[in-house]
Motif scaffolding. Structure first.
Motif, short mmCIF file in Angstrom:
data_model
loop_
_atom_site.label_atom_id
_atom_site.label_comp_id
_atom_site.label_asym_id
_atom_site.label_seq_id
_atom_site.Cartn_x
_atom_site.Cartn_y
_atom_site.Cartn_z
N GLY A 57 0.77 -1.23 0.00
CA GLY A 57 0.00 0.00 0.00
C GLY A 57 0.80 1.28 0.00
N THR A 58 2.12 1.21 -0.16
CA THR A 58 2.92 2.43 -0.15
C THR A 58 2.68 3.23 -1.43
OG1 THR A 58 4.82 1.29 -1.10
CG2 THR A 58 4.73 1.47 1.29
N LEU A 59 2.72 4.55 -1.30
CA LEU A 59 2.43 5.40 -2.44
C LEU A 59 3.50 5.29 -3.51
CD1 LEU A 59 1.09 8.62 -0.68
CD2 LEU A 59 -0.19 6.82 -1.81
N PHE A 60 4.74 5.07 -3.11
CA PHE A 60 5.82 5.02 -4.10
C PHE A 60 5.66 3.83 -5.04
CE2 PHE A 60 8.34 7.91 -1.32
CZ PHE A 60 8.61 8.86 -2.29
N THR A 61 5.33 2.66 -4.52
CA THR A 61 5.17 1.51 -5.40
C THR A 61 3.93 1.67 -6.28
OG1 THR A 61 4.07 0.33 -3.57
CG2 THR A 61 6.40 -0.13 -3.94
N ARG A 62 2.86 2.21 -5.71
CA ARG A 62 1.67 2.44 -6.51
C ARG A 62 1.95 3.44 -7.64
NH1 ARG A 62 -1.27 -0.55 -7.71
NH2 ARG A 62 -0.70 0.20 -9.75
N ALA A 63 2.64 4.52 -7.28
CA ALA A 63 2.97 5.54 -8.28
C ALA A 63 3.92 4.99 -9.34
CB ALA A 63 3.58 6.76 -7.60
N PHE A 64 4.84 4.13 -8.92
CA PHE A 64 5.79 3.55 -9.88
C PHE A 64 5.05 2.77 -10.96
CE2 PHE A 64 8.33 0.02 -11.43
CZ PHE A 64 9.48 0.66 -11.85
N PHE A 65 4.17 1.87 -10.56
CA PHE A 65 3.49 1.03 -11.55
C PHE A 65 2.48 1.84 -12.37
CE2 PHE A 65 4.90 -2.49 -8.72
CZ PHE A 65 5.63 -3.17 -9.68
N ASP A 66 1.84 2.84 -11.77
CA ASP A 66 0.93 3.68 -12.55
C ASP A 66 1.68 4.41 -13.65
OD1 ASP A 66 -1.28 2.92 -11.15
OD2 ASP A 66 -1.35 4.69 -9.86
N ALA A 67 2.91 4.84 -13.35
CA ALA A 67 3.70 5.58 -14.33
C ALA A 67 4.41 4.67 -15.33
CB ALA A 67 4.74 6.44 -13.61
N LYS A 68 4.70 3.44 -14.93
CA LYS A 68 5.60 2.60 -15.73
C LYS A 68 4.94 1.42 -16.43
CE LYS A 68 9.26 4.92 -14.66
NZ LYS A 68 9.93 5.71 -15.71
N SER A 69 3.66 1.18 -16.21
CA SER A 69 3.04 -0.03 -16.76
C SER A 69 3.15 -0.10 -18.28
CB SER A 69 1.58 -0.13 -16.32
OG SER A 69 0.87 1.04 -16.67
N ASP A 70 2.87 1.00 -18.96
CA ASP A 70 2.99 1.01 -20.42
C ASP A 70 4.45 0.82 -20.85
OD1 ASP A 70 0.28 1.39 -21.23
OD2 ASP A 70 0.41 3.46 -20.57
N GLU A 71 5.34 1.50 -20.16
CA GLU A 71 6.76 1.41 -20.50
C GLU A 71 7.29 -0.01 -20.31
OE1 GLU A 71 9.72 4.77 -19.58
OE2 GLU A 71 10.06 3.32 -17.96
N ILE A 72 6.91 -0.64 -19.21
CA ILE A 72 7.34 -2.02 -18.95
C ILE A 72 6.84 -2.95 -20.05
CG2 ILE A 72 7.09 -3.98 -17.38
CD1 ILE A 72 6.92 -1.86 -15.09
N ALA A 73 5.58 -2.81 -20.41
CA ALA A 73 5.02 -3.66 -21.47
C ALA A 73 5.78 -3.47 -22.77
CB ALA A 73 3.53 -3.35 -21.66
N ASN A 74 6.13 -2.23 -23.09
CA ASN A 74 6.87 -1.98 -24.33
C ASN A 74 8.27 -2.57 -24.29
OD1 ASN A 74 4.76 -0.56 -25.52
ND2 ASN A 74 5.42 1.40 -24.68
N ILE A 75 8.90 -2.56 -23.11
CA ILE A 75 10.25 -3.11 -22.98
C ILE A 75 10.27 -4.60 -23.30
CG2 ILE A 75 12.05 -3.70 -21.29
CD1 ILE A 75 11.43 -0.99 -19.94
N PHE A 76 9.25 -5.32 -22.82
CA PHE A 76 9.26 -6.78 -22.93
C PHE A 76 8.47 -7.32 -24.14
CE2 PHE A 76 10.57 -6.14 -18.59
CZ PHE A 76 11.51 -7.14 -18.39
#
Length: 307
Positions: free
Chosen positions: A256-275
Motif C-alpha cells: 500500500g505504499t504510495l511510491f510503489t503504486r505511483a511507480f506502476f501507474d507511471a511505468k506499466s505502459d513502459e514495462i510492457a513496451n520493454i518486454f
C-alpha cells in the motif's frame, strides 16, 4: 557529483551555446500556478508567484555538487490555489513530476510523480522567497525545498545504488524543523505525518530499510536497464526484471505504499513496451505472472506482452 546524462535535448544545446558555465543549479523547473473557484482581484499576483517559485527552484544550488546545464533535472510543478482565507494567505494543492533522459535516445521517462493535496502558505510579491536548510523561514519555501531534495534524491537513486541518501537526510531536516516551528501563522499538518499521504509519511517510506529493495530497484531499472537498452536490449531486460523483482519485494513487505503504486501507474505502459519485443517467452511469462499479482490494476497491459 555530476549527473551522468548523455541524452542532450535541444534546450540544453541552446544553453551550452550561450557559453561555458562554471557551476549550475540542479533543477530546471517549469511552474504553473492556477486558481480553482477562487477570485483574485489582482491577477498579476498569480503571475508573480509563478515566476518567483520558478526562480526559487532554478536559481538555488541545493547541493554541493556541480551540475552542467545539460545535466539539470527537468521538473514540472503545477500549483492550484483552492482558497484565500485572508489577504496574502493561500490554500493550495500541488502536483510535481520529474523526468530523466534515457541514454542514447531522445526519450524522457518519468521518475517521480507526486501530489500534495493540501498545503497553505503566506505570499507577498514584495517579499522574495528565502530558504534555510536548517531553520524555518516560510511554509512555501520549506515545501519547495523539501520536494527539491526529494526529487534530487530519487534522481540520484537512478544513477547510483542508494545514491539519494544524503538528499533524503536534507529533506528530513526540513520536515523536522517545519513540523516543530510555532512562530508563524502557517500551521501545516502535512509536516506531522498524521495522514498516510503526507510529506512525513512519504519520506519515511523511501528511507525505511524495509524499502531498500525499491531504491536498489530504481538503479537497476534506469541505469542498468533503460540506459543500456539501445546497445544491449537482452541485458537491459534482465536488469529491468531484477529491478521489478526488488520492487515487488518492497510492495509485499510494505503493502500500500504510495511510491510503489505511483511507480506502476507511471511505468506499466513502459514495462510492457520493454518486454513486448523480447524473444524469450519464458521471461515474458514470468514477468506477466509477477506483475499481475503485484499490480493487478494494470494486468491487461501486461497480458499484451504475451501476444
Amino acid at each position: 557529483m555530476m549527473r551522468k546524462l548523455l541524452a542532450f535535448l535541444p534546450l540544453f544545446v541552446l544553453l551550452l551555446a550561450a557559453g561555458p558555465v562554471a557551476s549550475a543549479q540542479e533543477l530546471l523547473a517549469e511552474v504553473q500556478v492556477t486558481t480553482q473557484n477562487v477570485t483574485i482581484t489582482d491577477p498579476t499576483i498569480v503571475t508573480q508567484m509563478q515566476n518567483d517559485i520558478r526562480t526559487f527552484l532554478n536559481s538555488r544550488s541545493w547541493t554541493n555538487g556541480t551540475y552542467r546545464p545539460e545535466e539539470r533535472i527537468r521538473l514540472r510543478v503545477f500549483i492550484g490555489i483552492t482558497g484565500i482565507p485572508q489577504n496574502g494567505t493561500y490554500n493550495s494543492t500541488m502536483r510535481l513530476i520529474s523526468t530523466r533522459p534515457v541514454y542514447g535516445t531522445g526519450y524522457e521517462t518519468n521518475v517521480i510523480s507526486v501530489v500534495d493535496r493540501n498545503f497553505n502558505f503566506n505570499y507577498s510579491p514584495q517579499n522574495p522567497l528565502d530558504f534555510s536548510p536548517n531553520s524555518f523561514v516560510s511554509n512555501l519555501s520549506s515545501l519547495l525545498g523539501y520536494y527539491a531534495y526529494m526529487v534530487i534524491g530519487i534522481d540520484r537513486d537512478t544513477f547510483s545504488r542508494l545514491g539519494g541518501t544524503p538528499y533524503y537526510e536534507l529533506a528530513r531536516n526540513v520536515v523536522n524543523y517545519s513540523a516543530n516551528q510555532s512562530s508563524t501563522s502557517e500551521p501545516d499538518e502535512g509536516w506531522r505525518g498524521t495522514n498516510s499521504r503526507e510529506r512525513h509519511f512519504l519520506l519515511d517510506n523511501i528511507t525505511d530499510p524495509q524499502f531498500e529493495s525499491f531504491r536498489t530497484g530504481l538503479y537497476a531499472y534506469y541505469r542498468q536497464g533503460l540506459d543500456l537498452f539501445v546497445e544491449k536490449p537482452d541485458e537491459a531486460r534482465a536488469s529491468v526484471m531484477t529491478a521489478l523483482t526488488g520492487i515487488q519485494k518492497a510492495a509485499v513487505t510494505r503493502p500500500g505504499t504510495l511510491f510503489t503504486r505511483a511507480f506502476f501507474d507511471a511505468k506499466s505502459d513502459e514495462i510492457a513496451n520493454i518486454f513486448r519485443t523480447s524473444q524469450d517467452q519464458r521471461l515474458k511469462q514470468q514477468l506477466v505472472t509477477m506483475l499481475t499479482e503485484v499490480d493487478p490494476g494494470n494486468s491487461a497491459k501486461y497480458q499484451t506482452v504475451l501476444k
